[in-house]
Design a protein around this motif. Structure first.
Motif, mmCIF file in Angstrom:
data_model
loop_
_atom_site.group_PDB
_atom_site.id
_atom_site.type_symbol
_atom_site.label_atom_id
_atom_site.label_comp_id
_atom_site.label_asym_id
_atom_site.label_seq_id
_atom_site.Cartn_x
_atom_site.Cartn_y
_atom_site.Cartn_z
ATOM 1 N N THR A 1 0.832 -1.206 0.000
ATOM 2 C CA THR A 1 0.000 0.000 0.000
ATOM 3 C C THR A 1 0.865 1.254 0.000
ATOM 4 O O THR A 1 0.538 2.238 -0.656
ATOM 5 C CB THR A 1 -0.945 0.031 1.221
ATOM 6 O OG1 THR A 1 -0.185 -0.134 2.413
ATOM 7 C CG2 THR A 1 -2.003 -1.047 1.107
ATOM 8 N N TRP B 1 -8.170 -1.276 -2.567
ATOM 9 C CA TRP B 1 -7.872 -2.714 -2.618
ATOM 10 C C TRP B 1 -8.937 -3.515 -1.884
ATOM 11 O O TRP B 1 -9.347 -4.572 -2.345
ATOM 12 C CB TRP B 1 -6.499 -2.985 -2.020
ATOM 13 C CG TRP B 1 -5.355 -2.624 -2.933
ATOM 14 C CD1 TRP B 1 -5.440 -2.102 -4.190
ATOM 15 C CD2 TRP B 1 -3.968 -2.760 -2.656
ATOM 16 N NE1 TRP B 1 -4.185 -1.903 -4.696
ATOM 17 C CE2 TRP B 1 -3.266 -2.295 -3.776
ATOM 18 C CE3 TRP B 1 -3.254 -3.212 -1.563
ATOM 19 C CZ2 TRP B 1 -1.883 -2.294 -3.846
ATOM 20 C CZ3 TRP B 1 -1.869 -3.206 -1.623
ATOM 21 C CH2 TRP B 1 -1.192 -2.752 -2.753
ATOM 22 N N GLN C 1 -1.863 6.210 1.737
ATOM 23 C CA GLN C 1 -1.841 4.759 1.946
ATOM 24 C C GLN C 1 -3.247 4.264 2.287
ATOM 25 O O GLN C 1 -3.670 3.199 1.836
ATOM 26 C CB GLN C 1 -0.869 4.408 3.059
ATOM 27 C CG GLN C 1 -0.838 2.923 3.367
ATOM 28 C CD GLN C 1 -0.055 2.601 4.626
ATOM 29 O OE1 GLN C 1 0.553 3.466 5.227
ATOM 30 N NE2 GLN C 1 -0.092 1.346 5.021
ATOM 31 N N SER C 2 -3.995 5.046 3.048
ATOM 32 C CA SER C 2 -5.365 4.669 3.417
ATOM 33 C C SER C 2 -6.263 4.573 2.192
ATOM 34 O O SER C 2 -7.104 3.675 2.102
ATOM 35 C CB SER C 2 -5.949 5.680 4.398
ATOM 36 O OG SER C 2 -5.209 5.702 5.584
ATOM 37 N N SER D 1 -5.473 1.427 0.406
ATOM 38 C CA SER D 1 -6.006 0.322 1.203
ATOM 39 C C SER D 1 -7.507 0.159 0.982
ATOM 40 O O SER D 1 -8.006 -0.960 0.812
ATOM 41 C CB SER D 1 -5.763 0.609 2.677
ATOM 42 O OG SER D 1 -5.039 -0.399 3.271
#
Length: 130
Positions: free
Chosen positions: A64, A82, A75-76, A79
């Motif tokens: 990520t 995904w 990154q969140s 995430s």
């Protein structure tokens, strides 16, 4: 009514108030609080495409953090994308990835049906096994 529906009295009251104010249109999903989306559909498609069709330099799969840095997202956000598409690059095998050039369009259509279904829609899911 709440006991019959297996709900709370507060939820029933909220739905009743919506019905009084908006009639049957109020029984659908209402806009949720919070800020507007900051990640566009194009960015989501780009993350999914890159995840499925490439690997980073000097690594076997995307993380990520590496995907977020490459795509200019948090990154969140990566995430959440995904998670929404069920992607797990660390567990994927190349033979399981779709080679269909219209894969992203098809995924977008299917996810759209689940997130905002047309009135009285019926969706069938057929799982092909090899």
């Amino acid at each position: 009514m709440a006991a019959q529906l297996g709900s709370t009295p507060q939820a029933v009251g909220r739905w009743r108030a919506r019905f009084v104010q908006y009639r049957t249109a109020g029984l659908g999903d209402m806009p949720r609080p919070g800020g507007p989306r900051t990640v566009t559909d194009e960015q989501v498609a780009a993350v999914v495409t890159r995840t499925l069709e490439s690997t980073p330099k000097n690594a076997t799969h995307w993380s990520t953090r590496s995907m977020a840095k490459k795509m200019g997202l948090s990154q969140s956000s990566v995430s959440r994308i995904w998670l929404a598409f069920g992607l797990q690059p660390h567990r994927s095998e190349p033979s399981l990835l779709s080679t269909d050039p219209y894969f992203n369009d098809k995924v977008h259509d299917v996810v759209g049906l689940y997130l905002d279904p047309p009135e009285r829609a019926l969706v069938f899911c057929v799982d092909e096994k090899s």
